[in-house]
Write a protein that holds these residues in place. Structure first.
Motif, PDB file in Angstrom:
ATOM      1  N   PRO A  71       0.825  -1.220   0.000  1.00 60.80           N
ATOM      2  CA  PRO A  71       0.000   0.000   0.000  1.00 60.80           C
ATOM      3  C   PRO A  71       0.853   1.262   0.000  1.00 60.80           C
ATOM      4  CG  PRO A  71      -0.719  -1.527   1.728  1.00 60.80           C
ATOM      5  CD  PRO A  71       0.540  -2.081   1.172  1.00 60.80           C
ATOM      6  N   PHE A  72       0.471   2.206  -0.849  1.00 61.51           N
ATOM      7  CA  PHE A  72       1.166   3.494  -0.984  1.00 61.51           C
ATOM      8  C   PHE A  72       0.254   4.585  -0.441  1.00 61.51           C
ATOM      9  CE2 PHE A  72       3.628   6.904  -2.297  1.00 61.51           C
ATOM     10  CZ  PHE A  72       3.028   7.697  -3.268  1.00 61.51           C
ATOM     11  N   LEU A  73       0.689   5.243   0.600  1.00 61.41           N
ATOM     12  CA  LEU A  73      -0.124   6.319   1.193  1.00 61.41           C
ATOM     13  C   LEU A  73       0.640   7.631   1.105  1.00 61.41           C
ATOM     14  CD1 LEU A  73      -0.445   3.538   3.206  1.00 61.41           C
ATOM     15  CD2 LEU A  73      -2.374   4.954   3.905  1.00 61.41           C
ATOM     16  N   ILE A  74      -0.116   8.706   1.105  1.00 63.87           N
ATOM     17  CA  ILE A  74       0.493  10.031   1.026  1.00 63.87           C
ATOM     18  C   ILE A  74       0.113  10.817   2.276  1.00 63.87           C
ATOM     19  CG2 ILE A  74       0.376  12.247  -0.234  1.00 63.87           C
ATOM     20  CD1 ILE A  74       0.327  10.603  -2.825  1.00 63.87           C
ATOM     21  N   ASN A  75       1.075  11.547   2.813  1.00 62.03           N
ATOM     22  CA  ASN A  75       0.846  12.303   4.036  1.00 62.03           C
ATOM     23  C   ASN A  75       0.215  13.658   3.713  1.00 62.03           C
ATOM     24  OD1 ASN A  75       1.160  12.721   6.896  1.00 62.03           O
ATOM     25  ND2 ASN A  75       2.731  14.217   6.384  1.00 62.03           N
ATOM     26  N   ASP A  76      -0.860  13.998   4.407  1.00 63.41           N
ATOM     27  CA  ASP A  76      -1.489  15.324   4.374  1.00 63.41           C
ATOM     28  C   ASP A  76      -2.203  15.687   3.065  1.00 63.41           C
ATOM     29  OD1 ASP A  76       0.955  17.335   6.251  1.00 63.41           O
ATOM     30  OD2 ASP A  76      -0.326  15.637   6.784  1.00 63.41           O
ATOM     31  N   ASP A  77      -1.570  15.470   1.928  1.00 63.53           N
ATOM     32  CA  ASP A  77      -2.004  16.089   0.666  1.00 63.53           C
ATOM     33  C   ASP A  77      -3.044  15.221  -0.052  1.00 63.53           C
ATOM     34  OD1 ASP A  77      -0.093  17.757  -1.982  1.00 63.53           O
ATOM     35  OD2 ASP A  77      -2.227  17.258  -1.839  1.00 63.53           O
TER      36      ASP A  77
END
Ligand code: IFP
Ligand code: MG
Length: 217
Positions: A71-77
Motif C-alpha cells: 500500500p502506498f499512502l500520502i501524508n497530508d495532501d
C-alpha cells in the motif's frame, strides 16, 4: 481491511529530504525488496518537491509500490493522493477534518490519522479511520515540530479502549527499542530515519520483524 495490518507491520515513511543523500527511489525500492508492509510519502521541509515535480515523484513511488504490491499512502495532501491514485492518505490533527477526507477519498482508500488521546482516537474511528498513528514514542529527529516523547502509554490506552483499530507507533523507533511498542499492542512500527539511514535496509527490516518475536502479548 484489517488483514492489511498483520503484526508485525513495518511502515516506512520517507520524503526526498529523508534519503540521507541517496536516491530516494532507490531507497524506496530497497525497502520494498526488504519487506516493508506499507509506504508513506511524507514530502516536507526545505527543498521538498512541489507542483509537477512532486506529482511525478509520487507517481514513481506509486509504480514501485504497485510492483511490490505494498500500500502506498500520502501524508497530508489529499489532492496529490487523488491525483496519483494512491492507496490511501495519512492526516494529522492539524490537517483536514478526517470526516471530510473520508468523504473525498471514498470508502475504498485507506485513511490513517495521527492521534494523541482517546478523544482524538474516538473521533478518527467514528470518521472511518482504518488505522491510527501515535507518537512520538521516543525522541525523533524526523519531525521538526514533534511533541515531547510520549512513550507507549497512549498506545496502550487507545488499544485498551478500541482493540480493533490497528495502531502504529512512530517516533525514534529502532529495533532495539521496538519491543516496548509491540508489548503495548501496536500492529506496527512506523519508521523514517531508522530505515532511510540504514546501511543495509533489508537487514534493518529483518531486525524490526525479529524484535516482535518473543514479545509476549
Ligand atoms: C505523523 C505521523 C504519525 N503516524 C503516521 C503513521 F505511522 F502512518 F501512522 N504517519 C505520520 N506521518
Ligand atoms: Mg500532517
Amino acid at each position: 481491511m484489517c488483514n492489511l495490518f498483520n503484526k508485525p507491520s513495518v511502515y516506512f515513511i520517507m520524503g526526498t529530504q529523508n534519503a540521507s543523500g541517496k536516491d530516494p527511489l532507490k531507497v524506496l525500492e530497497e525497502a520494498l525488496k526488504g519487506g516493508i508492509t506499507h509506504f508513506q510519502l511524507r514530502e516536507k521541509g526545505t527543498g521538498a518537491l512541489r507542483g509537477q515535480n512532486l506529482v511525478e515523484f509520487a507517481e514513481k513511488c506509486q509504480e514501485l509500490c504497485t510492483q511490490y504490491q505494498i500500500p502506498f499512502l500520502i501524508n497530508d495532501d489529499v489532492d496529490l493522493a487523488l491525483a496519483v491514485g494512491a492507496d490511501g492518505i495519512h492526516i494529522g490533527q492539524e490537517d483536514m477534518d478526517c470526516g471530510q477526507v473520508r468523504a473525498l477519498i471514498g470508502k475504498e482508500k485507506m485513511l490513517g490519522v495521527s492521534v494523541h488521546s482517546l478523544e482524538e482516537a474516538r473521533i478518527a474511528i467514528d470518521a472511518g479511520a482504518d488505522y491510527l498513528g501515535m507518537g512520538p514514542v521516543y525522541g525523533t529527529r524526523s519531525k521538526a515540530d514533534a511533541k515531547r516523547p510520549a512513550g507507549t502509554v497512549g498506545i496502550e490506552e487507545v488499544i485498551g479502549q478500541f482493540p480493533h483499530i490497528p495502531v502504529f507507533g512512530i517516533g525514534g523507533i529502532t529495533p532495539q527499542n521496538a519491543p516496548a511498542v509491540w508489548q503495548a499492542g501496536a500492529s506496527g512500527v512506523a519508521v523514517i530515519s531508522a530505515l532511510s539511514g540504514a546501511d543495509d535496509i533489508a537487514l534493518q527490516i529483518a531486525h524490526f520483524k525479529n524484535s516482535y518475536k518473543g514479545v509476549l502479548i
